[in-house]
Design a protein around this motif. Structure first.
Motif, PDB file in Angstrom:
ATOM      1  N   ALA A   1      -1.291  -2.244   3.386  1.00  8.23           N
ATOM      2  CA  ALA A   1      -2.388  -2.143   2.410  1.00  8.23           C
ATOM      3  C   ALA A   1      -3.715  -2.514   3.070  1.00  8.23           C
ATOM      4  O   ALA A   1      -3.795  -3.501   3.799  1.00  8.23           O
ATOM      5  N   GLY A   2      -4.729  -1.722   2.825  1.00  9.37           N
ATOM      6  CA  GLY A   2      -6.039  -2.027   3.401  1.00  9.37           C
ATOM      7  C   GLY A   2      -7.061  -1.008   2.988  1.00  9.37           C
ATOM      8  O   GLY A   2      -6.726   0.030   2.397  1.00  9.37           O
ATOM      9  N   LEU A   3      -8.304  -1.320   3.279  1.00  8.70           N
ATOM     10  CA  LEU A   3      -9.385  -0.404   2.918  1.00  8.70           C
ATOM     11  C   LEU A   3     -10.681  -0.772   3.620  1.00  8.70           C
ATOM     12  O   LEU A   3     -10.838  -1.885   4.129  1.00  8.70           O
TER      13      LEU A   3
ATOM     14  N   GLY B   1       0.834  -1.210   0.000  1.00 10.12           N
ATOM     15  CA  GLY B   1       0.000   0.000   0.000  1.00 10.12           C
ATOM     16  C   GLY B   1       0.862   1.249   0.000  1.00 10.12           C
ATOM     17  O   GLY B   1       0.583   2.222   0.698  1.00 10.12           O
ATOM     18  N   ALA B   2       1.917   1.216  -0.833  1.00  4.48           N
ATOM     19  CA  ALA B   2       2.911   2.297  -0.831  1.00  4.48           C
ATOM     20  C   ALA B   2       2.507   3.458  -1.736  1.00  4.48           C
ATOM     21  O   ALA B   2       3.227   4.441  -1.831  1.00  4.48           O
ATOM     22  N   SER B   3       1.358   3.352  -2.390  1.00  2.00           N
ATOM     23  CA  SER B   3       0.990   4.372  -3.383  1.00  2.00           C
ATOM     24  C   SER B   3       0.267   5.557  -2.781  1.00  2.00           C
ATOM     25  O   SER B   3      -0.046   6.515  -3.495  1.00  2.00           O
TER      26      SER B   3
ATOM     27  N   TYR C   1     -15.506  -4.089   7.995  1.00  2.00           N
ATOM     28  CA  TYR C   1     -14.189  -3.512   8.331  1.00  2.00           C
ATOM     29  C   TYR C   1     -13.813  -3.831   9.773  1.00  2.00           C
ATOM     30  O   TYR C   1     -12.670  -4.200  10.062  1.00  2.00           O
TER      31      TYR C   1
ATOM     32  N   LEU D   1       1.508  -4.754  -7.080  1.00  2.00           N
ATOM     33  CA  LEU D   1       1.123  -5.720  -6.043  1.00  2.00           C
ATOM     34  C   LEU D   1      -0.373  -5.630  -5.802  1.00  2.00           C
ATOM     35  O   LEU D   1      -0.917  -4.554  -5.565  1.00  2.00           O
TER      36      LEU D   1
ATOM     37  N   ALA E   1      -4.703   2.693  14.538  1.00  2.00           N
ATOM     38  CA  ALA E   1      -4.955   4.132  14.393  1.00  2.00           C
ATOM     39  C   ALA E   1      -6.437   4.453  14.357  1.00  2.00           C
ATOM     40  O   ALA E   1      -7.262   3.648  13.914  1.00  2.00           O
ATOM     41  N   GLY E   2      -6.747   5.663  14.801  1.00  2.00           N
ATOM     42  CA  GLY E   2      -8.085   6.226  14.618  1.00  2.00           C
ATOM     43  C   GLY E   2      -8.090   7.041  13.337  1.00  2.00           C
ATOM     44  O   GLY E   2      -7.457   6.656  12.358  1.00  2.00           O
TER      45      GLY E   2
ATOM     46  N   GLY F   1      -3.067  -1.808  11.885  1.00  2.00           N
ATOM     47  CA  GLY F   1      -4.390  -2.136  12.413  1.00  2.00           C
ATOM     48  C   GLY F   1      -5.235  -0.879  12.500  1.00  2.00           C
ATOM     49  O   GLY F   1      -4.969   0.112  11.823  1.00  2.00           O
TER      50      GLY F   1
ATOM     51  N   SER G   1      -6.123  10.609   4.871  1.00  2.00           N
ATOM     52  CA  SER G   1      -5.446  10.004   3.720  1.00  2.00           C
ATOM     53  C   SER G   1      -6.532   9.840   2.650  1.00  2.00           C
ATOM     54  O   SER G   1      -7.551  10.512   2.706  1.00  2.00           O
TER      55      SER G   1
ATOM     56  N   GLY H   1      -1.198   7.715   1.181  1.00  2.00           N
ATOM     57  CA  GLY H   1      -1.420   7.820   2.621  1.00  2.00           C
ATOM     58  C   GLY H   1      -0.297   7.330   3.515  1.00  2.00           C
ATOM     59  O   GLY H   1       0.860   7.744   3.395  1.00  2.00           O
TER      60      GLY H   1
END
Ligand code: NAP
Length: 243
Positions: free
Chosen positions: A79-81, A12-14, A142, A50, A172-173, A128, A177, A16
Motif C-alpha cells: 500500500a502506498g501513494l 493495497g490489494a484493491s 514521496y 485496512l 520500481a520505476g 519501494g 496503475s 494495481g
C-alpha cells in the motif's frame, strides 16, 4: 521454493500492483488476505478493510487475517501513494502527512503487527520505488518517504539476521496503475500524460518480481530488485516516442 499451501497478507490489494500480486499468488496456490480501504474491489480469499495509517485498523486486520489463514508466511507491504507534483515550497501539511503516514509509518506498523504471526521460513516483501534511490524534482515528500522505507528495510534486515525470515524490496520505476490518477487527484489527462509515448512496466511484471524473490531456495535472500521501463533511467528521465 514451492508456494502451494502458503498464506499471504497483501496490503493495497484493491488496485494495481497489489491486485496483480494477489492474482499471481492465488494462481500459485497461496491463500491470500487482501487489505485496502476500498474493500469491495479486493478479489482475494479474504477481503478485509485496512487503513495502514490507523493502528486499530491494522491490528484488527492482522488479527482476523492471521486467525482465518492460520498463520502468515508472506507479507507484501505494498500500500502506498504519492500526492501532487510541485516544488517543495508549494507543499502543505496534509499532503506531507498522508504521504509519510501511508508509505513509511504504515509499513513500519504493518510489519511490527505482523511479525509475531510470521512463521519461520516466512518472507516480507516491500514495495519501494526508484524515488527511494534517486531524487527527482517536484516530488519531495514521496522521495523522502521511499528513502525512509529503504532505510527501514536495511535496519530490519540487520535486526532479523539469524532468523529464518527473508526480506526483499522491489524498487520500481513507471508502472501503469491507478498511482498517477491518485497522485493527480482524479485528473485523468494528467495521469495519462505520465505514460504518454512510453511503454511502462505493468503491475503483472512487478508481481512476477515478487514471485521470483519468494520462490528462490530458502538460503537465498534477494535483497533488492530494481525494475524500470527500458525508456526510463531515473524517476525524472524518460525518453518518449514522438507522436
Ligand atoms: P494504485 O493502483 O494506486 O494502488 C495503490 C494501493 O494502495 C491501492 O490498493 C490502495 O487502496 C492502497 N492504499 C493507499 N493508501 C492506503 C491506506 N491508507 N491503507 C490501505 N491501503 C492503501 O498504485 P500502485 O502503483 O499499485 O502502487 C502500489 C505501490 O507501488 C505503492 O507503494 C507505490 O508507491 C509503489 N510504486 C508505484 C509505482 C508506479 O509507477 N505505479 C512505481 C514505484 C512504486 P485503497 O485506496 O482502496 O485503500
Amino acid at each position: 521454493m514451492e508456494l502451494e499451501g502458503k498464506t499471504a497478507i497483501v496490503t493495497g490489494a484493491s488496485s494495481g500492483i497489489g491486485a496483480a500480486t494477489v492474482r499471481k499468488l492465488r494462481a500459485a496456490g497461496v491463500r491470500v488476505a487482501g487489505g485496502a480501504r476500498r474493500v469491495a474491489r479486493i478479489e482475494a480469499d479474504l477481503a478485509l478493510p485496512l487503513d495502514v495509517t490507523d493502528e486499530e485498523s491494522c491490528a484488527a486486520f492482522v488479527t482476523r487475517a492471521a486467525s482465518e489463514l492460520g498463520g502468515v508466511d508472506i507479507l507484501f507491504n505494498n500500500a502506498g501513494l504519492a500526492l501532487g507534483r510541485y516544488p517543495f515550497w508549494e507543499s502543505n501539511p496534509d499532503d506531507e502527512a498522508t504521504v509519510l503516514h501511508t508509505n513509511v509509518d504504515g509499513v513500519l506498523r504493518m510489519t511490527r503487527i505482523c511479525l509475531p504471526h510470521i512463521r519461520d521460513q516466512g518472507h516480507i516483501v516491500f514495495m519501494g520505488s526508484v524515488a527511494g534511490r534517486q531524487a527527482y524534482q517536484n516530488a519531495a515528500s514521496y522521495v523522502a518517504a521511499k528513502f525512509g522505507l529503504r532505510g527501514f528495510v536495511y535496519a530490519l534486515r540487520e535486526d532479523l539476521l539469524g532468523r529464518p525470515i527473508r526480506i526483499t524490496t522491489v524498487d520500481a520505476g513507471l508502472v501503469e496503475s491507478e498511482f498517477s490518477l491518485v497522485r493527480f487527484r482524479g485528473d485523468e489527462d494528467a495521469a495519462k500524460a505520465v505514460y504518454a509515448g512510453v511503454e511502462p512496466v505493468t503491475p503483472e511484471e512487478i508481481a512476477d518480481c515478487v514471485l521470483f524473490a519468494l520462490t528462490r531456495p530458502l538460503h537465498v535472500n534477494i535483497d533488492e530488485i530494481v525494475i524500470k521501463a527500458l525508456a526510463q533511467s531515473s524517476g525524472a528521465r524518460v525518453v518518449r516516442r514522438e507522436k
